[in-house]
Design a protein around this motif. Structure first.
Motif, mmCIF file in Angstrom:
data_model
loop_
_atom_site.group_PDB
_atom_site.id
_atom_site.type_symbol
_atom_site.label_atom_id
_atom_site.label_comp_id
_atom_site.label_asym_id
_atom_site.label_seq_id
_atom_site.Cartn_x
_atom_site.Cartn_y
_atom_site.Cartn_z
ATOM 1 N N ALA A 75 0.814 -1.213 0.000
ATOM 2 C CA ALA A 75 0.000 0.000 0.000
ATOM 3 C C ALA A 75 0.850 1.267 0.000
ATOM 4 O O ALA A 75 0.329 2.361 -0.215
ATOM 5 C CB ALA A 75 -0.937 0.005 1.206
ATOM 6 N N ILE A 76 2.144 1.119 0.250
ATOM 7 C CA ILE A 76 3.045 2.274 0.290
ATOM 8 C C ILE A 76 3.949 2.227 -0.935
ATOM 9 O O ILE A 76 4.643 1.235 -1.165
ATOM 10 C CB ILE A 76 3.906 2.272 1.566
ATOM 11 N N GLU A 77 3.948 3.293 -1.724
ATOM 12 C CA GLU A 77 4.858 3.380 -2.864
ATOM 13 C C GLU A 77 6.226 3.819 -2.357
ATOM 14 O O GLU A 77 6.342 4.818 -1.639
ATOM 15 C CB GLU A 77 4.332 4.377 -3.899
ATOM 16 N N LYS A 78 7.254 3.053 -2.716
ATOM 17 C CA LYS A 78 8.609 3.364 -2.279
ATOM 18 C C LYS A 78 9.400 3.945 -3.443
ATOM 19 O O LYS A 78 9.527 3.310 -4.493
ATOM 20 C CB LYS A 78 9.329 2.115 -1.761
ATOM 21 N N VAL A 79 9.927 5.152 -3.257
ATOM 22 C CA VAL A 79 10.668 5.843 -4.304
ATOM 23 C C VAL A 79 12.160 5.750 -3.992
ATOM 24 O O VAL A 79 12.618 6.214 -2.945
ATOM 25 C CB VAL A 79 10.240 7.316 -4.412
ATOM 26 N N PHE A 80 12.887 5.132 -4.899
ATOM 27 C CA PHE A 80 14.345 5.049 -4.816
ATOM 28 C C PHE A 80 14.929 5.719 -6.054
ATOM 29 O O PHE A 80 14.253 5.873 -7.069
ATOM 30 C CB PHE A 80 14.818 3.591 -4.822
#
Length: 378
Positions: A75-80
């Motif tokens: 549910a959490i978008e992780k931006v790398f």
């Protein structure tokens, strides 16, 4: 200045995770100490929501299982940015696997950006100039300086805003689905131990040595690994590769000769000279029949028709890449096109079945590649 919280106690970590786990999007980065230490290890985890930035200290917090509630939460978008190394060390050191990934480097590449460092993209897209002074810092150092902490915080604080702009541009260009396919593939990245078999043969310049000098290099390399592990220091910081090659070539057998080796510090000769000379002696004592050699390269027969087909496929790839203003190697690698040339598919389904070829590549290149292949079909 970038405001941040430094997390180095279990209670502070628990509270930070509870806050961050409620956010729909987080920017994440990690720092490791491989440039300085023999045992590369995750030394800092930076996480930014749109509201706050936290720096988590893995050296003070041996149990970071709580982070799974963030990085493994769909549910959490992780931006790398350029997540490859981060994903590997998160897997290796923390056994954590990232889901719902957005990689700003991949996104920028799909928009035709050629200079893909985070600093360059932030400046080009958001007009933000970030510091570079601590790119090669020793992140296993404690305590971290305020400058190092500030630098680490800037690595993630701008990622949510950068993601927003890149995603909007991908959508406008009709390329978001292409990027999302790559995000899913990138998220599968896992740690694989490096192959250290005959690592001394992988040193640049080793092929120029005689077999006797290779025997010396093997012993010198093994000695350096032992010292680096003992000092928890990157091997090149003990002795540079170029110096090992020089010792192997010159085979010094006395302290005076060792002191004459260019690039070998007097201090190291004083502390470790006997060990270096012992390594040289072991290399000189190897029987001729047991001297190391490079493995014989596999012989392969040239296939002029296959090479010509691959060249035609690359020409087609280059034309399409130019029309899209994308880097040709990013659109499809030489290896991928060589696979297509070997398989010689003549239908869209057969092309899509070529191992490693992405759906978006078939969409972008398929018609042209099939046209080239069909043109030579009797």
């Amino acid at each position: 200045m970038t405001p941040y919280s430094y997390i180095d106690t279990p209670d502070a970590l628990e509270r930070a995770v509870q806050r961050l786990a409620t956010q729909p999007l987080l920017g994440i980065d990690t720092e490791a100490a491989g440039y300085h230490r023999y045992l590369d290890r995750i030394s800092l985890v930076q996480i930014s929501s749109r509201e706050e930035t936290v720096l988590i200290d893995p050296l003070a917090l041996p149990d970071l299982d709580q982070l799974g509630a963030i990085v493994e939460n769909d549910a959490i978008e992780k931006v790398f940015h350029d997540a490859d190394f981060d994903l590997r060390i998160l897997d290796r050191d923390l056994k954590l696997h990232v889901s719902h990934l957005f990689d700003t480097q991949i996104a920028a590449a799909f928009l035709g950006v050629r200079t893909l460092g985070l600093g360059a993209i932030l400046e080009a897209v958001l007009g933000i100039v970030v510091p570079k002074a601590f790119q090669r810092a020793d992140w296993a150092e404690r305590p971290l300086t305020e400058g190092m902490k500030e630098y680490a915080a800037t690595d993630t604080v701008h990622l949510p805003a950068l993601r927003d702009v890149l995603r909007e541009r991908l959508t406008a260009a009709g390329r978001l689905a292409w990027a999302e396919e790559e995000f899913v593939r990138r998220a599968q990245t896992r740690w694989t131990p490096p192959d250290t078999t005959d690592a001394f043969l992988k040193i640049k310049g080793a092929r120029d040595l005689t077999r006797r000098a290779l025997a010396l290099l093997r012993e010198l390399h093994a000695w350096r690994e032992t010292v680096a592990a003992e000092r928890d220091q990157a091997p090149f910081r003990v002795v540079m590769n170029e110096v090992l090659l020089l010792i192997a070539r010159e085979a010094p057998t006395t302290a005076a000769a060792l002191r004459g080796i260019k690039g070998l510090s007097p201090g190291l000769v004083g502390r470790r000279g006997d060990e270096i000379l012992a390594a040289v002696e072991r290399g000189l004592a190897v029987p001729d029949d047991d001297l190391p050699r490079f493995p014989r390269a596999e012989r392969w027969e040239r296939d002029p028709a296959l090479e010509a087909r691959g060249e035609r496929l690359r020409d087609a790839r280059n034309r399409i890449a130019e029309s899209l203003d994308l880097d040709p190697g990013f659109v499809a690698s030489r290896a991928a096109l060589d696979d297509v040339a070997r398989v010689r598919p003549t239908t869209a389904d057969a092309l899509a079945a070529v191992p490693g070829l992405r759906r978006w590549q078939v969409e972008v290149l398929g018609d042209e590649l099939l046209r080239v292949l069909r043109a030579e079909t009797p």
